[in-house]
Design a protein around this motif. Structure first.
Motif, PDB file in Angstrom:
ATOM      1  N   GLU A 122       0.634  -1.350  -0.376  1.00 25.90           N
ATOM      2  CA  GLU A 122       0.006   0.161   0.072  1.00 25.90           C
ATOM      3  C   GLU A 122       0.786   1.134  -0.001  1.00 25.90           C
ATOM      4  OE1 GLU A 122      -2.846   0.916   3.502  1.00 25.90           O
ATOM      5  OE2 GLU A 122      -3.937   1.614   1.802  1.00 25.90           O
ATOM      6  N   MET A 123       2.027   1.240   0.573  1.00 22.84           N
ATOM      7  CA  MET A 123       3.174   2.411   0.055  1.00 22.84           C
ATOM      8  C   MET A 123       3.249   2.907  -0.885  1.00 22.84           C
ATOM      9  SD  MET A 123       5.835   1.296   3.297  1.00 22.84           S
ATOM     10  CE  MET A 123       5.694   1.452   4.881  1.00 22.84           C
ATOM     11  N   ASP A 124       2.896   2.381  -1.951  1.00 20.66           N
ATOM     12  CA  ASP A 124       3.519   2.903  -3.468  1.00 20.66           C
ATOM     13  C   ASP A 124       2.117   2.775  -3.887  1.00 20.66           C
ATOM     14  OD1 ASP A 124       6.365   1.523  -2.961  1.00 20.66           O
ATOM     15  OD2 ASP A 124       5.764  -0.143  -3.918  1.00 20.66           O
ATOM     16  N   LEU A 125       1.033   3.297  -2.955  1.00 20.02           N
ATOM     17  CA  LEU A 125       0.070   3.971  -3.517  1.00 20.02           C
ATOM     18  C   LEU A 125      -0.272   5.414  -3.166  1.00 20.02           C
ATOM     19  CD1 LEU A 125      -3.050   1.447  -3.450  1.00 20.02           C
ATOM     20  CD2 LEU A 125      -1.590   1.623  -5.164  1.00 20.02           C
ATOM     21  N   HIS A 126       1.021   5.804  -2.051  1.00 12.15           N
ATOM     22  CA  HIS A 126       0.794   6.562  -0.792  1.00 12.15           C
ATOM     23  C   HIS A 126       1.919   7.707  -0.950  1.00 12.15           C
ATOM     24  CE1 HIS A 126      -2.072   5.335   1.776  1.00 12.15           C
ATOM     25  NE2 HIS A 126      -2.841   4.631   0.765  1.00 12.15           N
ATOM     26  N   LYS A 127       2.424   8.223  -2.719  1.00 11.01           N
ATOM     27  CA  LYS A 127       3.212   8.887  -2.542  1.00 11.01           C
ATOM     28  C   LYS A 127       3.347  10.373  -2.164  1.00 11.01           C
ATOM     29  CE  LYS A 127       5.057   5.640  -5.356  1.00 11.01           C
ATOM     30  NZ  LYS A 127       5.617   4.788  -6.795  1.00 11.01           N
ATOM     31  N   PRO A 128       4.495  11.181  -2.034  1.00 10.98           N
ATOM     32  CA  PRO A 128       4.339  12.818  -1.588  1.00 10.98           C
ATOM     33  C   PRO A 128       3.699  13.561  -2.785  1.00 10.98           C
ATOM     34  CG  PRO A 128       6.710  11.911  -0.962  1.00 10.98           C
ATOM     35  CD  PRO A 128       5.943  10.904  -1.879  1.00 10.98           C
ATOM     36  N   ALA A 129       3.111  13.162  -3.540  1.00 12.28           N
ATOM     37  CA  ALA A 129       3.390  14.199  -4.936  1.00 12.28           C
ATOM     38  C   ALA A 129       1.740  13.664  -5.034  1.00 12.28           C
ATOM     39  CB  ALA A 129       3.378  13.408  -6.794  1.00 12.28           C
ATOM     40  N   SER A 130       0.773  12.847  -4.430  1.00 10.92           N
ATOM     41  CA  SER A 130      -0.227  12.569  -3.936  1.00 10.92           C
ATOM     42  C   SER A 130      -1.185  13.999  -2.626  1.00 10.92           C
ATOM     43  CB  SER A 130      -1.047  11.768  -3.737  1.00 10.92           C
ATOM     44  OG  SER A 130      -0.905  10.944  -2.881  1.00 10.92           O
ATOM     45  N   MET A 131      -0.481  14.070  -2.020  1.00  6.91           N
ATOM     46  CA  MET A 131      -0.682  15.264  -0.831  1.00  6.91           C
ATOM     47  C   MET A 131      -0.080  16.512  -1.805  1.00  6.91           C
ATOM     48  SD  MET A 131      -2.604  14.606   1.265  1.00  6.91           S
ATOM     49  CE  MET A 131      -2.409  15.950   2.182  1.00  6.91           C
TER      50      MET A 131
END
Ligand SMILES: [Zn+2]
Length: 367
Positions: A122-131
């Motif tokens: 799941e970490m790969d779905l939560h990258k800083p670019a999204s925030m």
């Protein structure tokens, strides 16, 4: 009570929380006794996440990093005197939310880093670019002269304001396990217990039996409304029951103050109430969005202690996930679905002007 033994030994001196609230407890490094420490961040709202440190003979294990580099560095600096005798040898990330692993790049790459296999994926779905994109969207919407749109923009942008995501390099944990695993930290043993999917897909607990202490990650939000991104709620309740069965006296939650089993029972009460209310509305055919509004705005909800918790608007996401499971849907929410849920949360937040954090729901509160 064990929780009374804990004390802040290196306060940051912050007079306000990141969302400019009065802090309910001191921010900084807390000594829990028995060679255990916690990095406490009041009051447990968005990104105000706690971390932990277990020390043994000549070794220590860090539990979670924080949402950005500045806050993570402040924590590591405060822990530096401890690392002189007990060098950091391992890092555990309790789950895949950025506020628990986006500071990983500041931890030496020789330190072994571990999480559950499900959290690692799941970490790969939560990258800083999204925030970063989320914050930019907020800034753009904030200036659109329609109240409903600008207030959503305000809420998005206020959430990101305390943080600098642009410096974060995606650095997920490198080792994984599934189920349960014992790890040695110097002379002591620590158990990692996978309990997800619940808050997220790969949640895990860190249990230190010789100190009767548990680091619960986001299975426990204390004084702040829990949010379910994965579920099902039955797994979350099972995880809470598991904690209640463990021989623990002191618990560090992912968000909010240090607690004990009484805190676990309050979170259990929230989920029992919420899942029951959502089931009733689902059976009556009331759409999820309307059900979430009706639940948090009901007299019955307001009778409960959890109605005063930070961010009650998370009910929107919680009802959505409960409905999804009733409909037989599982699997990850898409980024678009998440942003849409955040938009609906922001709209619900506007209807709860007396809730915390005030800064996110009041456009007249200066940014
Ligand atoms: Zn968190």
């Amino acid at each position: 009570m064990q929780t009374e033994k804990a004390r802040c030994i290196a306060p940051t001196g912050a007079k306000r929380t990141r969302f400019r609230e009065e802090p309910a407890y001191e921010e900084g490094l807390w000594d829990l006794g028995n060679g255990l420490y916690a990095w406490m961040v009041p009051n447990g709202s968005w990104g105000e996440s706690n971390a932990g440190l277990v020390t043994g003979d000549g070794a220590s294990l860090l539990i979670d990093t924080l949402w950005d580099l500045r806050y993570t560095q402040a924590m590591l600096d405060a822990m530096a005197p401890i690392f002189r005798d007990a060098p950091l040898t391992a890092l555990v990330n309790t789950h895949a939310d950025g506020d628990h692993f986006w500071g990983n790049q500041l931890v030496d790459s020789h330190v072994e880093s571990v999480t559950s296999a499900a959290a690692r994926a799941e970490m790969d779905l939560h990258k800083p670019a999204s925030m970063l994109a989320f914050g930019r969207l907020g800034n753009a919407l904030k200036n659109i002269p329609f109240k409903q749109i600008s207030s959503v923009g305000h809420w998005f942008s206020a959430m990101c304001l305390p943080y600098a995501f642009d410096e974060v390099i995606h650095t997920p944990a490198t080792e994984t396990f599934s189920g349960s695993e014992w790890r040695e930290v110097g002379n002591r043993r620590v158990q990692l217990i996978e309990v997800g999917p619940a808050h997220t897909t790969g949640d895990l607990l860190v249990f230190v039996p010789d100190a009767k202490t548990l680091f619960a990650g986001d299975i426990l939000f204390i004084g702040s409304t829990p949010v379910m991104w994965a579920g099902p709620v039955e797994n979350w309740l099972k995880a809470l029951d598991l904690i209640l069965e463990l021989d623990v006296e002191l618990i560090v939650p992912g968000h909010g103050p240090i607690t004990d089993k009484s805190g676990v029972r309050t979170v259990k009460a929230y989920w029992e109430y919420t899942s029951g209310a959502a089931r009733d509305y689902y059976d009556k055919g009331v759409p999820g969005l309307e059900a979430a509004h009706r639940i948090v705005e009901s007299k019955d909800f307001k009778k409960h202690a959890f109605a005063t918790w930070d961010s009650p608007e998370r009910m929107m996401t919680n009802v959505h996930l409960l409905y999804r499971h009733h409909q037989g849907h599982t699997g990850h929410l898409s980024t678009l679905a998440k942003v849409n849920l955040m938009r609906k949360q922001a709209l619900l937040a506007q209807r709860l002007p007396d809730s915390k954090p005030t800064m996110m729901r009041r456009e007249d509160a200066s940014l």
